[in-house]
Design an enzyme around this catalytic site. Structure first.
Site, short mmCIF file in Angstrom:
data_model
loop_
_atom_site.label_atom_id
_atom_site.label_comp_id
_atom_site.label_asym_id
_atom_site.label_seq_id
_atom_site.Cartn_x
_atom_site.Cartn_y
_atom_site.Cartn_z
N GLY A 160 0.87 -1.21 -0.08
CA GLY A 160 -0.14 -0.02 0.04
C GLY A 160 0.80 1.12 -0.35
CD GLU A 181 1.80 -8.90 2.21
OE1 GLU A 181 0.76 -8.17 1.86
OE2 GLU A 181 1.61 -10.17 2.77
N PRO A 182 5.13 -4.69 -0.87
CG PRO A 182 7.05 -3.65 -1.63
CD PRO A 182 6.40 -4.72 -0.63
N GLY A 183 3.51 -3.48 -3.87
CA GLY A 183 3.38 -3.70 -5.30
C GLY A 183 3.78 -2.60 -6.32
NE ARG A 184 -0.74 2.12 -5.75
CZ ARG A 184 -1.68 2.00 -6.61
NH1 ARG A 184 -1.64 2.37 -7.86
NH2 ARG A 184 -2.86 1.56 -6.19
CE1 TYR A 242 -9.86 1.46 -8.10
CE2 TYR A 242 -7.67 1.68 -9.19
CZ TYR A 242 -8.73 0.72 -8.59
OH TYR A 242 -8.31 -0.43 -8.33
CB CYS A 288 -18.65 2.22 -27.35
SG CYS A 288 -17.77 2.12 -28.94
C1 LIG Z 1 -2.76 -5.49 -3.27
C2 LIG Z 1 -1.81 -6.13 -1.97
C3 LIG Z 1 -0.67 -5.53 -1.87
C4 LIG Z 1 0.07 -4.77 -2.78
O1 LIG Z 1 -0.49 -3.51 -2.65
P1 LIG Z 1 0.16 -1.88 -3.30
O2 LIG Z 1 -0.65 -0.99 -3.16
O3 LIG Z 1 0.33 -2.59 -4.68
O4 LIG Z 1 1.55 -1.93 -2.59
C5 LIG Z 1 0.06 -6.06 -0.71
N1 LIG Z 1 -0.71 -7.08 -0.06
C6 LIG Z 1 -1.84 -7.42 -0.22
C7 LIG Z 1 -2.62 -8.42 0.62
C8 LIG Z 1 -2.70 -6.89 -1.27
O5 LIG Z 1 -3.97 -7.28 -1.46
#
Ligand SMILES: *Cc1c(COP(=O)(O)O)cnc(C)c1O
Length: 407
Positions: A233, A268-271, A311, A337
């Site tokens: 997050g 757990e970073p994604g973004r 969003y 469309c």
């Molecule tokens: C989506 C998610 C993440 C990653 O979120 P980001 O906003 O991309 O960092 C990490 N942990 C869990 C459980 C998620 O569902």
């Protein structure tokens, strides 16, 4: 003179010509730079960075991260299979999600993942059954819902009591006790993920305090734990808002969990790792004006990048080769469309002509991974640039890819 846009030295316009558009382009160096920043920030020994695959599960992107020893966070059997295929060590993979099926649990057990982040009592019982069948105790952490407000878009907040994620503290304790009693369950610790694109420290600090409170209760009951997973997050900056300071986040978490140095901290970073490492390139098709607006119609659309429509997300956008001339306020829209199909609204851009390439920034996370075939549009191709060389990592879909599965 405005500058030509490049990715690791390669002109974006040349990439568009070579691979076609719409095209996602990722930079390996940019991904590694973000990972290094996080690693420097999280100094506590044993801290693991588990990349959240859903941000961008492309195998080449995953390999960049797992080659440096990062772990993975997955939310489905499909993501688990992709993480394993990309080469993430099973013991570095955590599996979250409110609706894991027994088949998905079975895959995780068979491959020996680090932990299942369990989100309900019923799920825990299902995991216990799966473990008994396999004759292999299941490692699990309990996902705590700390009921904190994270000022972000309502669709991406996950840590409030009205959200479907996790369990509240009394249930979390009950599940940990169940873990202690059962020979098929192996309690690892707590998990918490309060949402996405969070820019201030406050919500993370409150969530960490809620987790620490439950850890104290576990300790008082003599229940051992080895993992404290604070989720992802971490917000990135797309425009005005400042980026989350990951060093301060690390300090806050490390301070909160300092009484338990034996427990590994997971994030757990994604973004944070991949958003800024990706561009979406699109070609200008047409221009038109109504009495109220100027439109630039490009060949990428909401099916390629859903975030603006979904969003109202802001993505920077710029021509790959800026032309001289007065800048004008335009809406950059796609061919789908829906009036909600736009990439940018009321953006001040240099002159654009049909055939020009525009680059949408911050498209490395939740871009391709949220794309669809809506309007029967084949999905875009993906390219990874490494050391100044571009490599196709996912071929462009064809109409056959859409139609052939139909019976
Ligand atoms: C989506 C998610 C993440 C990653 O979120 P980001 O906003 O991309 O960092 C990490 N942990 C869990 C459980 C998620 O569902």
């Amino acid at each position: 003179m405005p500058e030509e846009l490049t990715v690791e030295g390669l002109p974006a316009a040349a990439l568009a010509r070579r691979f076609g558009t719409p095209l996602f382009v990722y930079s390996r160096a940019a991904i590694l730079d973000r990972l290094t920043r996080l690693r420097r920030a999280f100094a506590r020994p044993g801290t693991a960075i588990c990349y959240a695959l859903k941000a961008n599960p492309n195998q080449a992107v995953c390999r960049v991260l797992c080659a440096t020893g990062a772990g993975a966070e997955v939310v489905s059997g499909g993501e688990l299979a992709r993480a394993l295929a990309a080469g993430f060590a099973p013991r570095s993979i955590v599996f979250s999600g409110v609706g894991k099926t027994e088949a998905e649990m079975d895959l995780g057990l068979r491959r020996g993942i680090l932990t299942f982040n369990v989100e309900s009592c019923e799920e825990l019982l299902a995991l216990e059954r799966a473990a008994r069948r396999r004759r292999r105790p299941a490692p699990f952490s309990v996902r705590l819902n700390p009921d904190v407000r994270a000022r972000t878009h309502p669709h991406v907040t996950t840590g409030r009591a009205e959200n479907k994620f996790g369990v509240e503290a009394p249930q979390a304790l009950e599940m940990a006790r169940r873990g202690r009693r059962s020979r098929w369950l192996d309690f690892q610790g707590l998990h918490c993920h309060i949402g996405s694109q969070i820019h201030d420290l406050g919500p993370f600090a409150r969530a960490a305090a809620a987790v620490a409170e439950v850890l104290r209760r576990l300790q008082a009951e003599g229940i051992a734990f080895s993992l404290v997973d604070m989720g992802g997050g971490l917000g990135v900056s797309c425009g005005a808002e400042p980026e989350l300071d990951c060093a301060r986040l690390a300090q806050a978490l490390e301070r909160e969990f300092s009484p338990w140095p034996q427990a590994r901290l997971l994030v757990e970073p994604g973004r944070y790792l991949v958003a800024g490492a990706g561009l979406l390139l699109a070609r200008v098709l047409y221009r038109k004006e109504t009495s109220r607006r100027r439109f630039v119609i490009v060949d990428a659309a909401m099916n390629d990048l859903a975030r603006p429509s979904l969003y109202g997300a802001f993505h920077p956008i710029a021509p790959a080769r800026p032309r001289k001339g007065p800048r004008r306020r335009v809406d950059v829209v796609g061919p789908v469309c829906e009036s909600g199909d736009f990439l940018a609204r009321q953006r001040l851009l240099p002159p654009l002509q049909p055939g020009d390439i525009v680059a949408v920034g911050m498209a490395g996370a939740y871009g391709f991974s949220m794309s669809s075939q809506y309007n029967s549009r084949p999905r875009a191709a993906e390219v990874l640039v490494e050391g100044g060389k571009a490599r196709l990592t996912r071929r462009r879909e064809t109409v056959d890819d859409i139609v052939l599965p139909e019976l």
